[in-house]
Design an enzyme around this catalytic site. Structure first.
Site, PDB file in Angstrom:
ATOM      1  CG  LEU A   1      -3.191 -27.332  22.897  1.00 30.86           C
ATOM      2  CD1 LEU A   1      -3.434 -27.751  21.476  1.00 30.86           C
ATOM      3  CD2 LEU A   1      -3.622 -28.430  23.847  1.00 30.86           C
ATOM      4  NE  ARG A   2       4.522 -21.892  23.417  1.00 29.74           N
ATOM      5  CZ  ARG A   2       4.221 -20.641  23.130  1.00 29.74           C
ATOM      6  NH1 ARG A   2       3.998 -19.789  24.087  1.00 29.74           N
ATOM      7  NH2 ARG A   2       4.151 -20.235  21.888  1.00 29.74           N
ATOM      8  N   GLY A   3       1.595 -25.936  27.374  1.00 28.98           N
ATOM      9  CA  GLY A   3       1.824 -26.629  28.632  1.00 28.98           C
ATOM     10  C   GLY A   3       1.959 -28.129  28.435  1.00 28.98           C
TER      11      GLY A   3
END
Lengths: 546, 335
Positions: B273-275
């Site tokens: 989910l870092r994107g």
């Protein structure tokens, strides 16, 4: 030409002596010889020069804690860095300079702390050379050709030329760089500095066309990646270059373009012979130097020094005495208080620091690909697919890859060992097919490359893709029997050297001869027609791991 | 002798790179910039210029980790005063070949030798707290240092357990890495840790190249006159950054944009989910910088390439390059 190259060398060194910092330095590509000594003598008579070995440690380069002096004096004494005393660094055997030292030197150069670097490049092979990042920051590349003329140090008579303003010189030199396909913007800046220094050498305060010409002659030829198109040349530019650099004729707003034509001639006359040849092979002289720095195995016996680590002396490793003393030093007062009867240093096992060295031991996949006519007809496309599959695998395990294609009468190294897979892919898809099948030559050049890379600490694996219809012998004669015999000879040589290998049969029907060849090489054999993706990967993994 | 860095505003072109750096200055939480590109394209210049551009921070005098409040100073620190001072945002160079000692900190040799005392000498990570850690040629950095940096960059805390020391201190910094992909690639784990990634190329336009040469030459021949001109422009950017920092918490984020973010990342198949988080944060920073009140799709689509291109499942054999893939997907999703 050869006399001129010597004169240029002399001139470059004279300019460098005047402003070593502004010009960055020079690469001198000469083997150790009286001629090189003469060149260096010319130079060192004017400036203080100190040697900077490629194995220099960080403490020596940047300065740091001087342990011996610290212990003696009882307060911290730092040693001075290499460039703290103003001097020109002379790097002997600069082709052995690794990327990380180059990066540090670049950093020092960029920060204005270095006073010029002279790299002595004694490389023989094409990929033995000064790291590009460093060479890019050094203005000159001195590689005189032929015998040294007696009067080489006397400057060629030089007309002053017409006066040129700084702005004009900037435009001329930049446009010229673009026309020669030099993408780094450091080149025009260095050329500009060179022009200034040249003017100073001749006692002028303003630039003249002679200065600009000399600067272009000294700074550009070895950086050129393409031949400039002349204005009357109506032929379209070669497609491989045109997308990299827009042809300057389109740049309507740039004036002074015609002025650069004279300069173009001057630089072109000095282009090394190999450059144009290399360009024909799709710019192989650039962008193919991936030497895979970065992936190293740490070993405790040989290689370049790394920071030491705590450890135990087990007979196989060597102690880093300085680091050990450093670890033990702070505890001395306490230990002495505990054991007042002991004199001297008290060192405990926990203080021991071991030396570690970085050693290249990366794996290298050498693909030797049959690009002959018969292979092209059968399954060259599928073979390329199989290679891509292996490449993806190689990428995952950070392996190096080299690509050799054999067709016609000889084998050609399309891509020296690199980790840039994008490049391999590009080279691979551009690989043409057609001609005879010099299988033995393909094997031989793979073997030579394997041997060479082993010497550099890589562990090579040869992957041969062929349809097995060898019809060109090692000496280039079209003789099926001889060709097959030669291939077997080379295969046995590979086996003797203990190089891991894999034969991928890409003919329509599996060839018995190839299975034999695989056995002769003591390598795995898989037939592409019956091999699916899984099996190819599996076979290679087995070959690599085994 | 160190030269003053080339002014940030005087860098010709390279707008992506400049924008990415400004955005991390607005919101350090974005998590760093990776600049990959050819030689001689001004990578190093831009990062060094950033130091001069960034607004100063308030820090406790004598605090080794530049803490803002006295209670944030680590307990092992000595000579900490209660005074505060303005100091330039730290930009710490991590030299290649730096030893572990220099990076994490180690026993203070001076005091150990002279007084027999055990004291901690903070390393580069401590000095980089609240600032920037710049790694030139990041792809050539030694593996064990990279692992260490990864660990600290993620946790925001540096823990030292060695040589009889047990020390921890905050180490929240923005990683700025630059490198040349031809000299070696970066491990995907470290790649993902950078918030933004920018590819730079040398300018292809002759007029632009001439401008670069002119400015650089003017800088080198008459530094003070040159700086006078561009210091003003640098100050303008600095003011804009400060204003954007203030405006950042008030940027309105419509739910539709959040949905867009998620959809974009799903379509691209980026890991984790870092994107999404980076995309959102960066887009908000851009909106703040452009004095917008509400986050729009336009912000998102302009940010997507630099925020996402390095997070895709790497396909080393893809000719087009990941930036193109992102642009294509953005066009499809946000159409």
């Amino acid at each position: 030409m050869s006399a001129e190259s010597w004169q240029n060398a002399a001139l470059a060194l004279r300019l460098l002596a005047l402003d070593p910092q502004g010009l960055g330095g020079a690469v001198i590509k000469m083997r150790a010889s009286p001629a090189r000594d003469a060149v260096l003598a010319q130079f060192s008579s004017t400036e203080r020069v100190r040697k900077l070995p490629t194995t220099i440690s960080d403490e020596q380069l940047f300065g740091g804690l001087d342990l011996a002096a610290t212990l003696a004096a009882g307060h911290v004494t730092t040693s001075s860095g290499f460039f703290d005393t103003s001097c020109i660094a002379l790097i002997p055997m600069a082709e052995r300079c690794d990327e990380s030292l180059a990066a540090k030197l670049c950093h020092l150069t960029d920060a204005g702390q270095s006073d010029g670097i002279v790299a002595l490049d004694e490389g023989i092979e094409r990929n033995e050379r000064v790291p590009d990042s460093l060479a890019d920051r050094l203005a000159f590349h001195i590689a005189p050709e032929g015998r040294m003329p007696d009067n080489w140090a006397t400057p060629a008579s030089n007309s002053d030329g017409v006066s040129v303003s700084i702005a004009e010189a900037q435009i001329q030199l930049t446009v010229l760089a673009v026309r020669f396909g030099i993408s780094s913007l450091r080149a025009p800046l260095l050329a500009l500095n060179t022009a200034r220094v040249h003017a100073r050498l001749h006692g002028r305060s303003d630039l003249t066309s002679a200065d600009v010409e000399t600067a272009a002659k000294l700074v550009y030829p070895h950086r050129a990646t393409q031949m400039p198109e002349t204005d009357d040349d109506t032929a379209p530019p070669p497609p491989s270059e045109s997308d990299d650099t827009p042809s300057p004729q389109n740049e309507g707003e740039v004036e002074n373009l015609t002025d650069t034509d004279m300069l173009v001639d001057a630089v072109t006359a000095l282009l090394p012979d190999g450059v144009l040849k290399g360009l024909a092979a799709a710019g192989t002289n650039r962008r193919s130097n991936g030497n895979g720095a970065g992936q190293k195995r740490t070993s405790n016996r040989r290689g370049r020094p790394l920071p030491s680590r705590p450890g135990r002396l087990d007979g196989t490793s060597r102690i880093d005495l300085i680091a050990t003393l450093r670890a033990a030093a702070p505890w001395q007062p306490m230990r002495q208080a505990q054991q007042p009867e002991r004199t001297g240093l008290l060192i405990r096992p926990s203080d021991i620091r071991l030396k570690r060295y970085a050693q290249h031991s990366d794996r290298l996949l050498i693909f030797s690909v049959d690009a002959s006519g018969s292979a092209a007809v059968s399954r060259l496309g599928e073979a390329k697919g199989a290679i891509e599959l292996l490449l993806a695998d190689a990428y995952a395990s950070r392996d190096h890859v080299a690509l050799i294609a054999f067709r016609g009468t000889e084998a050609e190294l399309l891509l020296p060992p690199t980790r840039s897979l994008v490049q391999t892919k590009r080279r691979l898809s551009a690989m043409p097919g057609g001609g005879g099948t010099p299988l033995a030559a393909g094997l031989q050049s793979a073997m030579e490359l394997a041997e060479q890379s082993q010497g550099r600490g890589l562990s090579p694996t040869i992957v041969v893709l062929t349809d097995g219809r060898a019809n060109i012998a090692l000496d280039g004669a079209a003789n099926r029997t001889q060709a097959a015999a030669d291939a077997h000879t080379v295969a046995r040589a590979i086996r003797v050297r203990g190089t891991k290998s894999l034969v991928i049969d890409m003919s329509n029907r599996p060839q018995r001869a190839l299975e034999d060849l695989g056995r002769a090489m003591d390598g795995a054999y898989i037939a592409l027609p019956r091999a699916d993706a899984q099996r190819v990967t599996g076979a290679v993994t087995a070959a690599l791991g085994g | 002798m160190t030269k003053r860095p080339f002014p940030f505003s005087a860098i010709v072109g390279q707008d992506d790179m400049k924008r990415a750096m400004i955005l991390t200055a607005i919101d350090p939480g974005i998590g760093g910039v990776l600049v990959f590109g050819d030689r001689g394209t001004g990578k190093s210049t831009a990062v060094r210029a950033l130091a001069a551009l960034l607004p100063p921070i308030t820090a406790i005098v004598g605090c080794p980790v530049n803490a803002e409040q006295h209670e944030d100073c680590p307990d092992w620190a000595e000579n900490v005063t209660r005074k505060k001072q303005k100091c330039p945002t730290p930009v710490i160079d991590l030299p290649l070949g730096a030893t572990e000692d220099r990076v994490v900190g180690a026993l203070d040799i001076e005091r150990a030798l002279t007084r027999g005392e055990k004291a901690f000498e903070p390393g580069l990570l401590a000095r980089a707290n609240r600032g920037y850690l710049y790694i030139d040629e990041v792809n050539l950095l030694e593996d064990h240092i990279v692992d260490l940096l990864l660990d600290v960059a993620q946790s925001g805390e540096n823990v030292v357990e060695r040589e009889g020391l047990s020390i921890r201190h905050p180490a929240r910094f923005v990683l700025v890495g630059s490198g040349n992909p031809e000299e070696g690639e970066l491990r995907p784990q470290l790649l993902d840790r950078f918030g933004l990634s920018v590819e730079v190329r040398s300018p292809q336009d002759v007029a632009q190249r001439i401008e670069v040469i002119k400015r650089r030459d003017a800088f080198e021949t008459d530094t003070s006159a040159f700086l006078e001109v561009y210091d003003k422009q640098d100050a303008k950017i600095r003011r804009a950054i400060l204003a954007a920092r203030k405006a950042l918490p008030n940027i309105e984020t419509p739910d539709a944009i959040l949905a867009d973010c998620a959809e974009l990342c799903i379509a691209l198949g980026s890991d984790g989910l870092r994107g999404e988080l980076t995309l959102l944060r960066t887009a908000r920073a851009l909106a703040a910088y452009e004095k917008a009140k509400v986050l729009t799709r336009s912000h998102l689509s302009r940010i997507a390439p630099i925020a996402l291109s390095h997070r895709l499942r790497r396909d080393p054999l893809d000719e087009a390059g990941s930036t193109t893939r992102v642009t294509r997907t953005v066009e499809a999703v946000l159409a």
